[in-house]
Every structure is written in C-alpha cells, then in structure tokens.
Design a protein around this motif. Structure first.
Motif, PDB file in Angstrom:
ATOM      1  N   LYS A  31      -7.726 -12.671   6.629  1.00 59.95           N
ATOM      2  CA  LYS A  31      -7.130 -13.058   5.345  1.00 59.95           C
ATOM      3  C   LYS A  31      -7.262 -11.909   4.339  1.00 59.95           C
ATOM      4  CE  LYS A  31      -7.344 -16.849   2.005  1.00 59.95           C
ATOM      5  NZ  LYS A  31      -7.924 -16.298   0.798  1.00 59.95           N
ATOM      6  N   VAL A  32      -8.456 -11.314   4.267  1.00 57.64           N
ATOM      7  CA  VAL A  32      -8.686 -10.204   3.325  1.00 57.64           C
ATOM      8  C   VAL A  32      -7.788  -9.023   3.693  1.00 57.64           C
ATOM      9  CG1 VAL A  32     -10.407  -8.563   2.458  1.00 57.64           C
ATOM     10  CG2 VAL A  32     -11.047 -10.945   2.862  1.00 57.64           C
ATOM     11  N   PHE A  33      -7.679  -8.758   4.987  1.00 54.87           N
ATOM     12  CA  PHE A  33      -6.838  -7.641   5.444  1.00 54.87           C
ATOM     13  C   PHE A  33      -5.381  -7.870   5.035  1.00 54.87           C
ATOM     14  CE2 PHE A  33      -3.957  -5.768   8.525  1.00 54.87           C
ATOM     15  CZ  PHE A  33      -4.405  -4.452   8.603  1.00 54.87           C
ATOM     16  N   THR A  34      -4.884  -9.085   5.329  1.00 56.01           N
ATOM     17  CA  THR A  34      -3.474  -9.391   5.057  1.00 56.01           C
ATOM     18  C   THR A  34      -3.160  -9.292   3.568  1.00 56.01           C
ATOM     19  OG1 THR A  34      -3.572 -10.909   6.911  1.00 56.01           O
ATOM     20  CG2 THR A  34      -1.650 -11.096   5.478  1.00 56.01           C
ATOM     21  N   GLU A  35      -4.122  -9.760   2.737  1.00 56.16           N
ATOM     22  CA  GLU A  35      -3.894  -9.736   1.296  1.00 56.16           C
ATOM     23  C   GLU A  35      -3.833  -8.307   0.739  1.00 56.16           C
ATOM     24  OE1 GLU A  35      -6.099 -13.976   0.147  1.00 56.16           O
ATOM     25  OE2 GLU A  35      -7.093 -12.069  -0.299  1.00 56.16           O
ATOM     26  N   ASN A  36      -4.455  -7.355   1.444  1.00 55.98           N
ATOM     27  CA  ASN A  36      -4.543  -5.989   0.901  1.00 55.98           C
ATOM     28  C   ASN A  36      -3.723  -4.961   1.670  1.00 55.98           C
ATOM     29  OD1 ASN A  36      -6.807  -6.037  -1.329  1.00 55.98           O
ATOM     30  ND2 ASN A  36      -7.455  -7.418   0.309  1.00 55.98           N
ATOM     31  N   TYR A  37      -3.234  -5.346   2.831  1.00 53.99           N
ATOM     32  CA  TYR A  37      -2.462  -4.402   3.646  1.00 53.99           C
ATOM     33  C   TYR A  37      -0.992  -4.426   3.210  1.00 53.99           C
ATOM     34  CZ  TYR A  37      -0.170  -2.365   7.714  1.00 53.99           C
ATOM     35  OH  TYR A  37       0.613  -1.584   8.543  1.00 53.99           O
ATOM     36  N   SER A  38      -0.438  -3.265   3.077  1.00 59.65           N
ATOM     37  CA  SER A  38       1.011  -3.199   2.868  1.00 59.65           C
ATOM     38  C   SER A  38       1.585  -2.134   3.807  1.00 59.65           C
ATOM     39  CB  SER A  38       1.351  -2.869   1.411  1.00 59.65           C
ATOM     40  OG  SER A  38       0.641  -1.718   1.015  1.00 59.65           O
ATOM     41  N   PHE A  39       2.780  -2.411   4.289  1.00 61.14           N
ATOM     42  CA  PHE A  39       3.393  -1.498   5.251  1.00 61.14           C
ATOM     43  C   PHE A  39       3.599  -0.128   4.601  1.00 61.14           C
ATOM     44  CE2 PHE A  39       7.125   0.377   7.323  1.00 61.14           C
ATOM     45  CZ  PHE A  39       6.677   0.379   8.643  1.00 61.14           C
ATOM     46  N   TYR A  40       3.198   0.893   5.302  1.00 64.18           N
ATOM     47  CA  TYR A  40       3.292   2.249   4.756  1.00 64.18           C
ATOM     48  C   TYR A  40       4.718   2.777   4.921  1.00 64.18           C
ATOM     49  CZ  TYR A  40       2.030   7.054   3.673  1.00 64.18           C
ATOM     50  OH  TYR A  40       1.952   8.303   3.100  1.00 64.18           O
ATOM     51  N   GLU A  41       5.349   3.014   3.772  1.00 67.11           N
ATOM     52  CA  GLU A  41       6.734   3.529   3.790  1.00 67.11           C
ATOM     53  C   GLU A  41       6.678   5.048   3.951  1.00 67.11           C
ATOM     54  OE1 GLU A  41       9.453   1.882   3.886  1.00 67.11           O
ATOM     55  OE2 GLU A  41       8.671  -0.115   3.460  1.00 67.11           O
TER      56      GLU A  41
END
Lengths: 255, 201
Positions: free
Chosen positions: A115-125
C-alpha cells in the motif's frame, strides 16, 4: 372505666405473657366467652402490648433512619463554572484522542508495504530525462514500449552499459515486481556514479531504491535512505519524502 | 453492610417476620427503596422531610403487616412499599386539608393490591396517637415494658438490666406499668377502635 378486678387483670396479663397454667387458662377463656367486660379487658391489654411492640419498632426505625440519612444523603457537589469548562474540555480532548487513536489503529491495521509503495510510486516518464538530439538506446526503446523483460536482458548481457540502462533495468524490475533485482540495479547506478564521480540519475535511483526497500520489507535501509533524501533540500525527490511517509515506514516495522 | 442490600424479597420478608437481623433488614429497605419513594413524595407537593417521615411510617406499617402475616408476597416488596407510601402520603395530604384531585383520580385507577395497602394504613392517626401515649409513660415503665414485650427479655434478664431487688418486684412493676398504659389509652374513647385495629391489623 376499669370494671375488672385486679385478680382477673393479673390472670389476663399472665395469659398474654404465656405463663398461665393450662387449667387456669381454660377457666379464664371460659370466663371471657361468658363475660364481655373481661373480654374487653383482655382485648384492651392485648392491644396495649401491641402498642408497646409498635412503639419499640418505631424507635428502632427512628434510630436506623438517622443513621441511614447520613449514609444516603451524600452531599450533592456543585460544580463551579471553571470546573465545568475544564470537565468539558477534558471530555472533548478525550473524545478527540479516542478518534485519533481509532484512526491510527485503523490505519495501522490497513497499512502494508504494498500500500505504501503504491501510494508513492509513479511511473517514470523517460522523455523527461532526454536532451534534444540525443539518440535513443535499445534499452530506452524497449522501456518506452513497456518491454521490461527486454530492458532487463539488455542490462544483464551488458550490451548497453551505463547508468541509464541500470536505472531502466531497476524500473523494469519494479514493474515486474522483482524487488531484489530492482535494488541491485539502483545500487549499481549509485556505485557507478561513485566510481565515475558522476551524479547521473543519482537522485532518481535513490528515491526508487528507497521504494524498492519498502516493498522488499527492508525498512531500516529504506528509512536510512529516506532520511538522507529528506535532509537534502536540493534533492530532486526531497518533497516526496514526507513526515507521513516516514511514520508509515516506521509503523510497518512493528507490524 | 452492603451484604444484605440485594436480599431477595422472600429472605427479607422471612427475616422481618422472624425478627431476625432486623437492623440490617431495615437498612436494606432504606438502601433499596428510600430514594424512589422519596422522589415520589417530593414530586407530589412534599418536602424531603415529608418523605423521610412518611418512609419511616411506611417501614413501620410494612414490618407490622409482615409480622402479622398480612403481607403474603402477592406483589413485590417494592410494589407494596410504593403503594403504602402513596396511600400514606395521600392520607397525610388529606389530613392537611389539601388533597390533590388529580391524585385521587389516579388512586381510583389502581390495582387491587394497592387498594389493600390503602386499607392497611387506615387509622394511621389512631395508631400514631396510641404509640405517642407509650412515649408519654415514665422512663422506668417504658423501659420495663419495652424490654419485656419488644425485646422479649425474661424477668431475670430485666432484673439484671435494671437492678431491682428481685423478679417479683419487676413483675409487680410491669403489671402496674401495663395497667397504667392501658388506662391512658382507654380513657380516650376515640382510641378504642385503634386498639382493636392494632390487634387485627
């Protein structure tokens, strides 16, 4: 008016007291049945003894009554306005505390590394990092096409060395949920920079490495790295490392 | 003592009937029922002092009825005391010349048990007058009669308590005292019926 004789009265009292011999008792009862004056005297004396018993009981109740009034009449305490305000404030504070504790407890219960990972991860453009006129690498092309396995293959066979391929291999590993591989790749970026005295993709690698640590449940490593980012105002991801994120990772250690 | 507070009705009544653990049984009546009965009177034109006086009378009537086997447990002690309390208070209000019409209407609508309770407190003024006369006896007379008829002490025990010469002296004194009290009561013709009521409940 008293019409009975002292002897009869004495017998009647003995009868009431239960000390009259049986024969005299029978004789007296016959007299009572035949003589209304004696019967009246009997009833009057008997009623008088009842009055004495009732008086005795009344006195006993009176004594107990005084004792019980002391016990039952607990003084009603008046609460001063100031004390009332303090009392309400404490009640409100206690309620707020309960709500906070409830929310914290709920969050703690619902908290997970994913949950913590998903909330803070964003796909790197990737396009954000490229300069104009630069030629696109095979690894970069594969990453754009979301061919993450290919990116990792390119990294692993060494056909395109360098921090960009290492970084893209790390990101691809995260996309494929391979945390340990991602950690290895991001650490390679940092190590390469150290060897070449460079800073290429250093901030990006550190941030994604900290997320990789979280999802891999290496909370101490994650916290150490996040602290480093938080303490560096010039770090590209400084604002991403919030106090709440640090608390969440600390809480995860206790789950 | 808190131990007796939650005595079941049956045990409480049995104790009162047998004259056993009287103090604690009376205290249990106070602890369990005083506040609610007090509340009733204070909400019906009475003061706290009225409530206290009536409650003492209610307890007295209740124990007297129990000891004369007039309370047979057809209602709970609480219901019965409430009924005694209400009737005693209404009776007192009437005596004071300010009966409440509303309360009288309410009274007429009550169940059979409560009407019986009303009957039990009939002649409360007569009984009060009779017991008041006991209090008017001289100290010695009152003490001898109470020790014998209320405390159930023997002549020998009374002799040891009051230090008379011998039992016969105590017996003679008791005779005179009882006769004196009987005359004090019977010389008031209006108390004749009260004396009978004491015998028959």
């Amino acid at each position: 008016m008293d019409n009975s004789t002292p002897d009869i009265t004495s017998l009647l009292i003995d009868h009431i007291d239960g000390v009259l011999p049986a024969t005299e008792k029978q004789q007296l009862e016959k007299q009572m049945a035949a003589d209304n004056i004696i019967k009246d005297e009997w009833e009057n004396l008997l009623g008088t003894t009842e009055a004495i018993k009732l008086y005795g009981l009344q006195q006993k109740i009176g004594t107990i009554h005084r004792e019980m009034m002391t016990e039952l009449q607990t003084p009603v305490r008046t609460i001063s306005p100031v004390r009332r305000i303090v009392r309400y404030s404490v009640a409100v504070a206690a309620s707020v505390l309960l709500v906070v504790l409830g929310i914290t407890g709920y969050n703690f219960y619902k908290l997970s590394p994913d949950k913590v990972f998903t909330e803070n991860y964003s796909f790197y453009e990737l396009s954000n990092t490229r300069g104009a006129g630069s030629s696109i690498t095979v690894a970069e092309k594969a990453y754009r096409e979301k061919n993450y396995k290919e990116v990792i293959n390119i990294h692993d066979n060494g056909s395109e060395a360098g921090q960009l391929t290492q970084f893209l291999a790390g990101l691809s590993s995260l996309e494929l949920d391979n945390n340990s591989k991602a950690i290895t790749c991001f650490k390679e970026v940092i190590e390469t920079n150290r060897q070449t005295n460079d800073k290429l993709l250093e901030d990006e690698a550190e941030y994604y490495l900290s997320l990789s640590y979280i999802r891999n449940r290496d909370y101490d490593y994650a916290l150490e790295l996040m602290k480093k980012i938080q303490d560096d105002p010039g770090h590209l991801y400084n604002e991403k490392i919030t106090g709440q994120l640090m608390r969440q990772v600390k809480l995860l250690k206790w789950r | 003592m808190e131990l007796i507070r939650n005595l079941p009705d049956t045990e409480l009544v049995a104790n009162l009937r047998a004259g056993k653990s009287m103090d604690e049984s009376i205290k249990a009546l106070y602890r369990n029922h005083f506040e609610s009965l007090c509340w009733y009177i204070m909400n019906n034109s009475g003061s706290r002092q009225d409530a206290e006086d009536v409650f003492q009378e209610v307890v007295l009537s209740f124990i007297d009825l129990v000891q004369k086997d007039k309370f047979r447990g057809e209602s709970t002690v609480k219901t019965f005391l409430f009924s005694l309390n209400r009737h005693t208070w209404l009776n007192e209000l009437k005596r004071r010349g300010r009966a409440l019409v509303r309360e009288e209407k309410y009274e007429r609508g009550q169940e059979r048990t409560e009407l019986d309770a009303g009957h039990y407190i009939a002649d409360r003024e007569g009984k009060a007058e009779v017991t008041r006369l006991v209090g008017e006896l001289g100290d010695t007379c009152r003490k001898i009669l109470l020790l014998f008829y209320y405390e159930n002490l023997s002549m020998r025990e009374i002799l040891e308590t009051l230090h008379y010469e011998n039992e016969q002296v105590v017996r003679n004194k008791k005779y005179k005292c009882l006769k004196q009290l009987e005359q004090m009561i019977t010389e008031k013709p209006y108390l004749k019926q009260s004396l009978k009521n004491l015998l028959h409940g």
